[in-house]
Design a protein around this motif. Structure first.
Motif, short mmCIF file in Angstrom:
data_model
loop_
_atom_site.label_atom_id
_atom_site.label_comp_id
_atom_site.label_asym_id
_atom_site.label_seq_id
_atom_site.Cartn_x
_atom_site.Cartn_y
_atom_site.Cartn_z
N LEU A 287 3.49 65.67 50.36
CA LEU A 287 4.93 65.50 50.55
C LEU A 287 5.22 64.79 51.87
O LEU A 287 4.78 65.21 52.92
CB LEU A 287 5.61 66.88 50.55
CG LEU A 287 7.13 66.88 50.73
CD1 LEU A 287 7.80 66.19 49.55
CD2 LEU A 287 7.65 68.29 50.87
N GLY A 288 5.96 63.68 51.79
CA GLY A 288 6.36 62.97 52.99
C GLY A 288 5.36 61.94 53.46
O GLY A 288 5.64 61.20 54.39
N ASP A 289 4.14 61.86 52.86
CA ASP A 289 3.17 60.86 53.26
C ASP A 289 3.26 59.70 52.27
O ASP A 289 4.33 59.32 51.84
CB ASP A 289 1.78 61.49 53.30
CG ASP A 289 1.71 62.66 54.28
OD1 ASP A 289 2.47 62.65 55.26
OD2 ASP A 289 0.92 63.59 54.06
N PHE A 290 2.12 59.11 51.91
CA PHE A 290 2.14 58.03 50.92
C PHE A 290 2.63 58.55 49.56
O PHE A 290 2.39 59.70 49.20
CB PHE A 290 0.74 57.45 50.74
CG PHE A 290 0.26 56.63 51.90
CD1 PHE A 290 0.77 55.37 52.14
CD2 PHE A 290 -0.71 57.13 52.75
CE1 PHE A 290 0.32 54.61 53.21
CE2 PHE A 290 -1.17 56.38 53.82
CZ PHE A 290 -0.65 55.12 54.06
N ASP A 291 3.28 57.67 48.81
CA ASP A 291 3.65 58.02 47.44
C ASP A 291 2.41 58.06 46.55
O ASP A 291 2.36 58.81 45.57
CB ASP A 291 4.64 57.01 46.87
CG ASP A 291 5.95 57.02 47.63
OD1 ASP A 291 6.45 58.11 47.93
OD2 ASP A 291 6.46 55.93 47.94
N ALA A 292 1.43 57.23 46.89
CA ALA A 292 0.21 57.15 46.06
C ALA A 292 -0.88 56.47 46.87
O ALA A 292 -0.63 55.88 47.93
CB ALA A 292 0.48 56.37 44.78
N MET A 293 -2.10 56.56 46.34
CA MET A 293 -3.23 55.81 46.86
C MET A 293 -3.75 54.90 45.75
O MET A 293 -3.52 55.15 44.57
CB MET A 293 -4.36 56.75 47.31
CG MET A 293 -3.98 57.70 48.43
SD MET A 293 -3.75 56.87 50.03
CE MET A 293 -5.46 56.54 50.47
N THR A 294 -4.44 53.83 46.14
CA THR A 294 -5.13 53.04 45.13
C THR A 294 -6.35 53.83 44.67
O THR A 294 -6.98 54.53 45.45
CB THR A 294 -5.58 51.68 45.69
OG1 THR A 294 -6.46 51.90 46.80
CG2 THR A 294 -4.39 50.85 46.13
N ASP A 295 -6.66 53.74 43.39
CA ASP A 295 -7.79 54.47 42.82
C ASP A 295 -8.96 53.52 42.67
O ASP A 295 -9.06 52.77 41.71
CB ASP A 295 -7.41 55.08 41.47
CG ASP A 295 -8.58 55.78 40.80
OD1 ASP A 295 -9.55 56.09 41.52
OD2 ASP A 295 -8.53 56.00 39.59
N ASP A 296 -9.87 53.55 43.65
CA ASP A 296 -11.04 52.69 43.61
C ASP A 296 -12.26 53.41 43.05
O ASP A 296 -13.28 52.79 42.76
CB ASP A 296 -11.37 52.18 45.02
CG ASP A 296 -10.20 51.45 45.66
OD1 ASP A 296 -9.55 50.68 44.95
OD2 ASP A 296 -9.92 51.67 46.85
N ALA A 297 -12.17 54.74 42.90
CA ALA A 297 -13.34 55.52 42.46
C ALA A 297 -13.57 55.43 40.96
O ALA A 297 -14.69 55.59 40.49
CB ALA A 297 -13.16 56.98 42.88
N LEU A 298 -12.50 55.20 40.18
CA LEU A 298 -12.62 55.20 38.73
C LEU A 298 -13.61 54.14 38.25
O LEU A 298 -14.45 54.41 37.38
CB LEU A 298 -11.25 54.95 38.09
CG LEU A 298 -11.24 54.81 36.56
CD1 LEU A 298 -11.69 56.11 35.90
CD2 LEU A 298 -9.86 54.40 36.07
N GLY A 299 -13.53 52.93 38.80
CA GLY A 299 -14.41 51.85 38.36
C GLY A 299 -15.88 52.19 38.59
O GLY A 299 -16.73 51.94 37.72
#
Length: 594
Positions: A373-385
């Motif tokens: 809450l209050g930080d980034f809305d999301a992160m990029t997901d680099d682990a899935l690949g």
């Protein structure tokens, strides 16, 4: 009953508000230990003399890892303060009550004197706000210099020159000229590489956050681009790097000229004057300096992000682009270098200006803890690949281990925030997905489809639809080939179909539940169901060497597939089928794999 494995943490990814009227709960237990879990919700009262009045809600087992099962439910709340307790039943029929203080026997006395987890009244509930438009977006990541030139063709890369210094001529006018192309491809959001005044063709370092590099155009042109995108109901997100500046920035140049009396001396981490660096005479890769720098490059002096003046400068610069150009979001590289306090302050300022602004962090570390809450809305997901390739390409892990590891990744974030995770299989800094698939286009299409079926907002990199390949940066940044004779028409058609599938089904794919179906370690196939209300999407992927036979349920609609051998009811290697059916037709084992 394995009591030590039972866990619930309030105010975490295990308990968060979908909105002010809905609370999502999750409980952990040992794998295959519990047969049934219900949550009891009642008033904040009850003692040994009075019966505690409560309602019971069944919890569904949604994920399993090698060691744990996870149970979930979303509660409809009223205005009043309340408390909740978990009632757990193991596979032997033993029943217990798990509350904020204890795990005890489910006696009448214990049930009437709960020490439950507290649900605040409606006015006190803190709801994480996410930009809902992101769930309806398919992204296209553009390296501006390598995409399109508005007045001429892109220059060709020379094999005799360094890729990081060659300018091919891509610009903002070129992007404007290709909006019809992008929209026809099914794209409704673009991610732009750094547009700011900087060095080299890619502007990896920034001289001035308030200026657009003249290589790409000017502010009037950028405003026209954003306006045209918004007119088409398309979004635009910029990439920025706040961790360091260029040594050509006015702040650093002033320090070189005025020394320790310079206005910006505290903006950097300098240990001596004048700031200087030298290369090791025996190893040119070793650089020593009396100031802190980034990316092993002394031309990238690191900003002191703890300095309030630096924080103010960066926040005001970002607000400038939101206020004057109405950008829709930012991706901040090196998110692990930014303090939670700074990100919290930045996001709070941006949400005041634009409540649905999309702030994304990109980090080399898989650190989802900053997405709170209050930080980034999301992160990029680099682990899935990496996980998909370990299973589907390299056979380093079995199907069951892939299931466990992907489940762990999904559990790392709360369900609400996972809806706006930016999912990619490659980006502007990594090897191309086709190269990572060893030029196997069937495998590439299968992995892209798998990603598009998960929660989150999918993104592809420019040229993916043409079969563009390339190893690590900068080899991944070839120029876009606009010659239709050289393009891969089959891949282009596939990407169009996949994008439109995602856009048409965003509701079930972003909000629906995810349930594993049949998997096989022997034949390397996996299946799962996406479920919302009465709709069901069932997917079966064959990553094994051999074809697998399957039986489709009657009245099911085939939506998308690859490598299907109709006469044998079989899918070959890297084949997949996605079908839609409704509750009365489809079950967990809708595909009977033979």
């Amino acid at each position: 009953m394995n009591k030590a494995a039972i866990l619930h943490i309030p105010a975490s990814e295990m308990a968060y508000y979908e909105n002010k009227d809905e609370l999502h709960l999750q409980l952990q237990s040992a794998h295959n230990d519990l047969a049934d879990v219900t949550v009891l919700v009642g008033e904040v009262s009850g003692n040994n003399n009075d019966s505690w009045r409560y309602e019971s809600f069944f919890m569904q087992k949604t994920f399993a890892t090698r060691y744990h099962d996870y149970w979930e439910v979303t509660l409809k709340l009223n205005k009043n303060e309340a408390q909740y307790v978990f009632k757990v039943t193991d596979t032997y029929g033993n029943v217990g009550l798990y509350d904020a203080q204890r795990l005890c026997e489910a006696t009448e006395e214990n049930a009437n004197s709960p020490h439950g987890f507290i649900i605040e009244n409606r006015d006190m509930r803190q709801v994480t706000q996410i930009p809902d438009w992101v769930t309806k977006t398919v992204w296209y990541q553009i390296q501006i210099d390598r995409f399109a030139n508005g007045n001429d063709n892109l220059a060709k890369l020379s094999e005799n020159e360094d890729n990081t210094t060659q300018i091919l001529g891509g610009d903002l006018t070129g992007i404007l000229s290709k909006l019809d192309y992008l929209q026809n491809l099914g794209i409704n959001g673009i991610v732009l590489s750094s547009i700011f005044e900087g060095d080299g063709p890619f502007k990896l370092t920034t001289n001035d956050f308030y200026s657009i590099d003249s290589q790409f155009g000017n502010k009037d042109l950028f405003k026209m681009l954003v306006s045209n995108l918004h007119r088409r109901n398309m979004k635009v997100v910029l990439k920025m790097n706040l961790a360091y500046l260029s040594d050509n920035s006015r702040q650093w140049r002033e320090i070189l000229e005025e020394g320790q009396h310079a206005k910006y001396v505290d903006w950097f981490n300098i240990k001596g004057f004048p700031p200087k660096y030298s290369q090791d005479p025996h190893n040119k890769n070793i650089v020593r300096a009396n100031y802190k720098f980034s990316e092993l490059n002394p031309h990238y002096p690191t900003l002191n992000l703890k300095n309030p003046e630096v924080q103010t400068y960066l926040i005001q610069a970002i607000k400038y682009w939101v206020e004057h150009f109405e950008i829709d979001g930012l991706i901040l590289d090196h998110a692990d270098k930014l303090s939670r306090e700074f990100v919290h302050l930045l996001n709070r300022n941006l949400k005041k200006m634009k409540p649905d602004f999309y702030l994304v962090g990109k980090s080399e570390m898989s650190n989802t803890s900053v997405v709170q809450l209050g930080d980034f809305d999301a992160m990029t997901d680099d682990a899935l690949g990496n996980l998909l390739l370990n299973f589907a390409r390299d056979k380093k892990i079995a199907a069951s281990e892939f299931k466990y590891q992907l489940s762990r990744q999904m559990l790392a974030q709360n369900t609400k925030l996972s809806r706006v995770t930016l999912r990619t299989l490659d980006d502007l800094t990594s090897s191309r997905i086709l190269t990572r698939c060893r030029e196997n286009k069937a495998l590439m299409r299968s992995l892209l489809t798998f990603m598009y079926l998960l929660k989150g907002s999918p993104a592809i990199t420019y040229g993916t639809e043409l079969g563009l390949s390339g190893h690590d940066f900068p080899s991944n940044l070839a120029g876009m080939d606009w010659n239709q004779e050289d393009q891969d028409d089959k891949m282009m058609r596939f990407i169009k179909v996949l994008n439109n599938f995602r856009l048409q089904n965003y509701k079930i794919l972003s909000e629906g539940s995810f349930e594993w179906g049949q998997i096989s370690d022997s034949y390397d196939y996996v299946s799962f169901i996406r479920r919302k209300d009465k709709r069901r999407l069932f997917a079966l992927f064959n990553f094994g060497y051999n074809g697998i036979k399957f039986v489709l349920p009657k009245h099911a609609k085939l939506i998308l597939g690859q490598n299907i051998i109709d006469e044998k009811s079989e899918i070959g290697q890297y084949g997949f089928v996605i079908l839609e059916a409704y509750l009365e037709i489809i079950s967990k084992y809708a595909f009977l794999v033979i």
